[in-house]
Write a protein that holds these residues in place. Sequence first.
Motif, PDB file in Angstrom:
ATOM      1  N   GLN A 224       0.778  -1.079  -0.150  1.00 46.98           N
ATOM      2  CA  GLN A 224       0.124   0.102   0.195  1.00 46.98           C
ATOM      3  C   GLN A 224       0.794   1.226  -0.100  1.00 46.98           C
ATOM      4  N   ASP A 225       1.825   1.207   0.672  1.00 45.69           N
ATOM      5  CA  ASP A 225       2.907   2.302   0.799  1.00 45.69           C
ATOM      6  C   ASP A 225       3.591   2.386  -0.553  1.00 45.69           C
ATOM      7  N   ARG A 226       3.745   1.468  -1.140  1.00 47.47           N
ATOM      8  CA  ARG A 226       4.487   1.684  -2.671  1.00 47.47           C
ATOM      9  C   ARG A 226       3.324   2.114  -3.572  1.00 47.47           C
TER      10      ARG A 226
ATOM     11  N   LEU B   5       1.604   6.879  -6.828  1.00 45.47           N
ATOM     12  CA  LEU B   5       0.178   7.964  -6.951  1.00 45.47           C
ATOM     13  C   LEU B   5       0.893   9.333  -6.748  1.00 45.47           C
ATOM     14  N   ALA B   6       1.691   9.499  -5.555  1.00 42.44           N
ATOM     15  CA  ALA B   6       2.132  10.671  -5.457  1.00 42.44           C
ATOM     16  C   ALA B   6       3.133  11.220  -6.296  1.00 42.44           C
ATOM     17  N   ARG B   7       3.872  10.236  -6.823  1.00 40.50           N
ATOM     18  CA  ARG B   7       4.918  10.666  -7.868  1.00 40.50           C
ATOM     19  C   ARG B   7       3.949  11.138  -8.842  1.00 40.50           C
TER      20      ARG B   7
ATOM     21  N   SER C  91       2.800  15.390  -6.000  1.00 41.99           N
ATOM     22  CA  SER C  91       2.489  15.713  -4.866  1.00 41.99           C
ATOM     23  C   SER C  91       3.379  14.850  -3.856  1.00 41.99           C
ATOM     24  N   SER C  92       3.004  15.374  -2.526  1.00 44.82           N
ATOM     25  CA  SER C  92       3.465  14.537  -1.201  1.00 44.82           C
ATOM     26  C   SER C  92       2.393  13.184  -1.190  1.00 44.82           C
ATOM     27  N   LYS C  93       2.945  12.230  -0.535  1.00 45.31           N
ATOM     28  CA  LYS C  93       2.130  11.112  -0.074  1.00 45.31           C
ATOM     29  C   LYS C  93       0.961  11.584   0.603  1.00 45.31           C
ATOM     30  N   GLN C  94       0.844  12.532   1.358  1.00 48.46           N
ATOM     31  CA  GLN C  94      -0.142  12.965   2.155  1.00 48.46           C
ATOM     32  C   GLN C  94      -1.256  13.601   1.251  1.00 48.46           C
TER      33      GLN C  94
END
Length: 69
Positions: free
Chosen positions: A11-13, A18-20, A24-27
């Motif tokens: 999920q973190d990957r 998605l952020a990349r 944007s940031s992951k948040q």
Amino acid sequence: MAMTLRLTDDQDRALTLLARAQGSSKQEAAIRAMVAAAARVVADAEVADLARVYVPEYADVDKRLRHSR
């Protein structure tokens, strides 16, 4: 309001990708994903409600679909 989000490695990957992709940031990516998902759910519910009101035949189809899940 602060919140801790616990993610699996996969999920973190996915969130990192998605952020990349969004630049944007992951948040920010997580917030955008939540808002988009909520908008889809609300829109789907509104369409279903309108269909039940304005298309009587839809009520029977909706009932059968709900029971088939």
